[in-house]
Design an enzyme around this catalytic site. Structure first.
Site, PDB file in Angstrom:
ATOM      1  N   ALA A   1       0.843  -1.416  -0.102  1.00 23.82           N
ATOM      2  CA  ALA A   1       0.022   0.048   0.105  1.00 23.82           C
ATOM      3  C   ALA A   1       0.920   1.325   0.250  1.00 23.82           C
ATOM      4  O   ALA A   1       2.150   1.047   0.395  1.00 23.82           O
ATOM      5  CB  ALA A   1      -0.854  -0.079   1.300  1.00 23.82           C
TER       6      ALA A   1
ATOM      7  N   GLY B   1       0.300  -4.959   0.970  1.00 19.33           N
ATOM      8  CA  GLY B   1      -0.783  -4.885  -0.151  1.00 19.33           C
ATOM      9  C   GLY B   1      -0.438  -5.832  -1.299  1.00 19.33           C
ATOM     10  O   GLY B   1      -1.479  -6.146  -2.156  1.00 19.33           O
TER      11      GLY B   1
ATOM     12  N   GLU C   1      -0.946  -9.206  -1.060  1.00 16.09           N
ATOM     13  CA  GLU C   1      -2.238  -9.665  -0.790  1.00 16.09           C
ATOM     14  C   GLU C   1      -2.944  -9.329  -2.086  1.00 16.09           C
ATOM     15  O   GLU C   1      -3.855 -10.060  -2.436  1.00 16.09           O
ATOM     16  CB  GLU C   1      -2.888  -8.438   0.341  1.00 16.09           C
ATOM     17  CG  GLU C   1      -2.354  -8.704   1.709  1.00 16.09           C
ATOM     18  CD  GLU C   1      -2.826  -7.733   2.772  1.00 16.09           C
ATOM     19  OE1 GLU C   1      -2.749  -6.347   2.348  1.00 16.09           O
ATOM     20  OE2 GLU C   1      -3.157  -7.848   3.679  1.00 16.09           O
TER      21      GLU C   1
ATOM     22  N   GLU D   1       4.266  -5.095   7.206  1.00 15.09           N
ATOM     23  CA  GLU D   1       3.472  -4.125   7.761  1.00 15.09           C
ATOM     24  C   GLU D   1       3.809  -3.998   9.290  1.00 15.09           C
ATOM     25  O   GLU D   1       3.654  -2.514   9.655  1.00 15.09           O
ATOM     26  CB  GLU D   1       2.141  -4.577   7.709  1.00 15.09           C
ATOM     27  CG  GLU D   1       1.161  -4.461   6.288  1.00 15.09           C
ATOM     28  CD  GLU D   1       1.273  -5.729   5.442  1.00 15.09           C
ATOM     29  OE1 GLU D   1       2.195  -6.522   5.984  1.00 15.09           O
ATOM     30  OE2 GLU D   1       0.674  -5.781   4.630  1.00 15.09           O
TER      31      GLU D   1
HETATM   32  N1  CO8 Z   1       4.737   3.338  -0.541  1.00 13.50           N
HETATM   33  C1  CO8 Z   1       5.006   4.537  -1.139  1.00 13.50           C
HETATM   34  N2  CO8 Z   1       6.112   4.584  -1.844  1.00 13.50           N
HETATM   35  C2  CO8 Z   1       6.855   3.427  -2.084  1.00 13.50           C
HETATM   36  C3  CO8 Z   1       6.538   2.105  -1.517  1.00 13.50           C
HETATM   37  C4  CO8 Z   1       5.300   2.334  -0.672  1.00 13.50           C
HETATM   38  N3  CO8 Z   1       4.839   0.980  -0.152  1.00 13.50           N
HETATM   39  N4  CO8 Z   1       7.439   1.264  -1.587  1.00 13.50           N
HETATM   40  C5  CO8 Z   1       8.265   1.939  -2.415  1.00 13.50           C
HETATM   41  N5  CO8 Z   1       8.086   3.476  -2.600  1.00 13.50           N
HETATM   42  C6  CO8 Z   1       8.821   4.392  -3.238  1.00 13.50           C
HETATM   43  C7  CO8 Z   1       9.859   4.905  -2.439  1.00 13.50           C
HETATM   44  O1  CO8 Z   1       9.626   5.946  -1.479  1.00 13.50           O
HETATM   45  C8  CO8 Z   1      10.816   5.503  -3.605  1.00 13.50           C
HETATM   46  O2  CO8 Z   1      10.553   6.519  -4.001  1.00 13.50           O
HETATM   47  P1  CO8 Z   1      11.157   8.097  -3.723  1.00 13.50           P
HETATM   48  O3  CO8 Z   1      12.392   7.590  -4.807  1.00 13.50           O
HETATM   49  O4  CO8 Z   1      10.316   9.076  -4.429  1.00 13.50           O
HETATM   50  O5  CO8 Z   1      11.793   8.013  -2.556  1.00 13.50           O
HETATM   51  C9  CO8 Z   1      10.407   4.596  -4.630  1.00 13.50           C
HETATM   52  O6  CO8 Z   1       9.437   3.861  -4.246  1.00 13.50           O
HETATM   53  C10 CO8 Z   1      11.819   3.500  -4.629  1.00 13.50           C
HETATM   54  O7  CO8 Z   1      11.856   2.604  -3.489  1.00 13.50           O
HETATM   55  P2  CO8 Z   1      13.279   2.668  -3.011  1.00 13.50           P
HETATM   56  O8  CO8 Z   1      14.293   3.587  -3.262  1.00 13.50           O
HETATM   57  O9  CO8 Z   1      12.857   2.308  -1.455  1.00 13.50           O
HETATM   58  O10 CO8 Z   1      13.634   1.145  -3.635  1.00 13.50           O
HETATM   59  P3  CO8 Z   1      14.836  -0.096  -3.065  1.00 13.50           P
HETATM   60  O11 CO8 Z   1      15.096  -0.836  -4.225  1.00 13.50           O
HETATM   61  O12 CO8 Z   1      15.990   0.472  -2.204  1.00 13.50           O
HETATM   62  O13 CO8 Z   1      13.842  -0.791  -1.823  1.00 13.50           O
HETATM   63  C11 CO8 Z   1      11.880  -1.885  -1.102  1.00 13.50           C
HETATM   64  C12 CO8 Z   1      12.677  -1.543  -2.493  1.00 13.50           C
HETATM   65  C13 CO8 Z   1      12.666  -2.907  -0.239  1.00 13.50           C
HETATM   66  C14 CO8 Z   1      10.528  -2.608  -1.760  1.00 13.50           C
HETATM   67  C15 CO8 Z   1      11.519  -0.616  -0.231  1.00 13.50           C
HETATM   68  O14 CO8 Z   1      10.916   0.405  -1.158  1.00 13.50           O
HETATM   69  C16 CO8 Z   1      10.423  -1.038   0.629  1.00 13.50           C
HETATM   70  O15 CO8 Z   1      10.729  -1.391   2.018  1.00 13.50           O
HETATM   71  N6  CO8 Z   1       9.068  -0.339   0.537  1.00 13.50           N
HETATM   72  C17 CO8 Z   1       8.151  -0.523   1.347  1.00 13.50           C
HETATM   73  C18 CO8 Z   1       7.546  -1.836   1.439  1.00 13.50           C
HETATM   74  C19 CO8 Z   1       6.354  -1.979   2.612  1.00 13.50           C
HETATM   75  O16 CO8 Z   1       6.447  -1.698   3.765  1.00 13.50           O
HETATM   76  N7  CO8 Z   1       5.251  -2.368   2.304  1.00 13.50           N
HETATM   77  C20 CO8 Z   1       4.164  -2.582   2.809  1.00 13.50           C
HETATM   78  C21 CO8 Z   1       3.438  -1.361   2.880  1.00 13.50           C
HETATM   79  S1  CO8 Z   1       2.233  -1.475   4.211  1.00 13.50           S
HETATM   80  C22 CO8 Z   1       0.801  -2.279   3.205  1.00 13.50           C
HETATM   81  O17 CO8 Z   1       1.005  -2.911   2.143  1.00 13.50           O
HETATM   82  C23 CO8 Z   1      -0.678  -2.534   4.118  1.00 13.50           C
HETATM   83  C24 CO8 Z   1      -1.467  -3.182   3.215  1.00 13.50           C
HETATM   84  C25 CO8 Z   1      -2.943  -2.814   3.752  1.00 13.50           C
HETATM   85  C26 CO8 Z   1      -3.898  -2.990   2.695  1.00 13.50           C
HETATM   86  C27 CO8 Z   1      -3.834  -2.806   1.114  1.00 13.50           C
HETATM   87  C28 CO8 Z   1      -4.668  -1.488   0.892  1.00 13.50           C
HETATM   88  C29 CO8 Z   1      -4.099  -0.871  -0.503  1.00 13.50           C
END
Ligand code: CO8
Length: 257
Positions: free
Chosen positions: A66, A108, A111, A131
């Protein structure tokens, strides 16, 4: 219908392809992209020329979860009002959806992949539910569908131990159907969807419906449910055609009714 966060195409006759397209955010799921995905899947579901769908992202990320930036300022009341994780529109799609997953399928994203009927993964796919690391819990089925798919012990570790399942691990655990190299997973998913699209569609729909019920019903209720769908199939022209073609030793010509 024009979309801003997804791409749609018909790569081969009978198959509708929906591609998540927010590369700058690793396909993070905000309200707009999920709404567009569900609208596109529904449109293909209602399209008589389509028999199956493929839902994919990029080679680097199916979806990284998400959109944390969208959720950061949300209150409980705002989330409730928007019903942010109500994905029931996708559950109502009657035609099979193949998830073609490469790279990150987190939160998400994992999911969303699990809401597909089958998953074809690339060798680089990584499935996780991280999460808890941002102070929340899975909210679109992770605690339920992952546990059903891989069992309690592995699901607990994925959600509480920050374990990411690699593609071979996901295959061994029963979360995904097939694993292919990054170069070919999408084409393989399209091939699988094309194969399904060539089958008699009423029977396909009745099978998808009954298998999904197996996750919700007890055995005797499930068997009753299956029996009703089985008898319903006998009301189709394709049942007559399929059995006649078998007896006459010729390929069937499906009418999808
Ligand atoms: N949300 C928003 N932006 C994101 C997300 C995210 N989940 N994941 C990555 N991005 C963005 C980063 O902020 C970055 O943007 P910017 O360059 O503007 O800073 C860009 O994507 C590239 O990301 P990274 O530089 O972090 O890329 P890496 O290759 O270094 O890392 C990862 C990749 C490991 C995937 C890392 O981006 C990460 O950990 N992302 C978050 C993963 C996470 O925590 N996901 C769970 C989110 S909570 C959730 O899903 C709840 C579900 C609820 C139900 C669903 C409803 C829709």
């Amino acid at each position: 219908m024009t979309y801003e966060t997804i791409l749609i195409e018909t790569p081969v006759p009978g198959v509708g392809l929906v591609r998540l397209n927010r590369p700058q955010a690793l396909n993070a799921l905000n309200s707009q992209i999920t709404r567009e995905v569900f609208t596109a899947l529904e449109a293909f579901d209602h399209d008589e020329t389509i028999g199956a769908m493929v839902l994919t992202g990029s080679d680097k990320a199916f979806a990284a979860g998400a959109d944390i930036k969208q959720m950061a300022d949300q209150t409980a009341v705002a989330m409730l009002s928007d019903d942010f994780t109500d994905w029931s529109r996708m559950s109502r799609v009657s035609k099979p959806i193949i998830g073609a997953v490469s790279g990150w399928a987190l939160g998400g994203g994992c999911e969303l992949a699990m809401m597909c009927d089958m998953i074809v993964a690339s060798e680089s796919a990584k499935f996780g539910q991280p999460e808890v690391s941002i102070g929340i819990i899975p909210g679109a089925g992770g605690t339920q569908r992952l546990t059903r798919a891989v069992g309690k012990a592995v699901a607990m570790e994925v959600m509480l131990g920050d374990r990411k399942l690699t593609a071979p691990e996901a295959l061994a655990a029963g979360l995904v159907n097939r694993v292919y190299p990054v170069d070919s997973y999408l084409q393989e998913a399209i091939n699988l969807a094309a194969k399904i699209a060539s089958l008699p569609r009423v029977a396909v729909r009745l099978i998808k419906d009954a298998v999904n019920k197996a996750e919700e019903l007890g055995l005797s209720e499930g068997l009753d449910y299956e029996k009703r769908n089985f008898y319903l199939a006998f009301g189709t022209e394709d049942k007559t055609e399929g059995m006649t073609a078998f007896v006459e030793k010729r390929p069937p010509v499906w009418k999808h009714r």
